[in-house]
Design an enzyme around this catalytic site. Structure first.
Site, PDB file in Angstrom:
ATOM      1  CG  ASP A  56      99.856  70.479  77.629  1.00  0.00           C
ATOM      2  OD1 ASP A  56      99.560  70.182  77.263  1.00  0.00           O
ATOM      3  OD2 ASP A  56      98.955  72.318  78.485  1.00  0.00           O
ATOM      4  CG  ASP A  78      95.161  71.560  73.931  1.00  0.00           C
ATOM      5  OD1 ASP A  78      94.885  72.060  72.229  1.00  0.00           O
ATOM      6  OD2 ASP A  78      94.545  70.640  73.658  1.00  0.00           O
ATOM      7  CG  ASN A 136      98.387  74.678  80.556  1.00  0.00           C
ATOM      8  OD1 ASN A 136      98.530  73.863  80.186  1.00  0.00           O
ATOM      9  ND2 ASN A 136      97.271  75.206  80.868  1.00  0.00           N
TER      10      ASN A 136
END
Length: 204
Positions: A23, A25, A139
């Site tokens: 990922d 961001d 996240n």
């Protein structure tokens, strides 16, 4: 977008390396679109829909080491729910010579649930990899909910200069995941996300 079944994935010829899906961001960087913070590591400029944009970006501590070291062990894909214009600008900053990130996927490559939830279904890699050789670091657990045992959940990063999460994840990837016959078995025994997701679904 049509995704292949797990049985179809297992019949594919794998790459010589496992695939590390990252990922962007709050995992590798934080882009301060709201203008909350100061003292950015860099300012990224990009064009979207004919308009020019600039955004301050914080790099997660260790991100350069993380990418440089792990490119020797894995093929690396960055898979983000952000727009391609913004994401490409950030990835180009992280990998200016284009020698680290072998594949890029964006919001349009995700399964879009009501423009609120963007699922990164790993069967999108079916032509090159089999599921036992794919690991994703994100996240948000919901991002990899379709392939829960392939996932590693990392805490969200915003601007903390003392953050050491990437080093911890890197050690886990090198010591256990890269050497495993099936990344899903290693992750399942370490994190047990399947049971956690089942409990969450019961509450919904």
């Amino acid at each position: 977008m049509k995704f292949k079944s797990e049985q179809e994935l297992e019949e594919q010829i794998p790459s010589s390396k496992k695939l590390l899906v990252l990922d962007l961001d709050e995992t590798l960087v934080h882009a301060d679109f709201e203008g909350i913070f100061l003292n950015y590591d860099t300012v990224i400029s990009f064009t979207c829909d004919g308009c020019s944009h600039s955004v301050g970006v914080f790099l997660r501590p260790g991100v350069n080491d993380f990418l440089q070291i792990l490119k020797e062990q894995f093929d690396i894909c960055i898979y983000t729910a952000s727009s391609s214009q913004y994401a490409d600008a950030v990835i180009d900053y992280l990998d200016p010579e284009k020698k680290i990130v072998t594949k890029r996927l964006y919001r349009d490559d995700c399964i879009n649930i009501g423009n609120k939830l963007f699922i990164k279904d790993l069967s999108i890699f079916a032509k090159e990899y089999i599921m036992k050789d794919i690991v994703i670091v994100d996240n948000s657990m919901y991002s990899f909910m379709n392939n829960i045992s392939n996932g590693i959940l990392i805490s969200s990063f915003y601007y903390n200069k003392s953050d050491l999460e990437l080093y911890s994840v890197m050690n886990y990837l090198i010591d256990l995941v890269a050497k495993s016959d099936d990344v899903r078995e290693v992750n399942a025994s370490t994190f047990n996300f399947s049971q956690i997701m089942e409990e969450i679904e019961k509450e919904i």
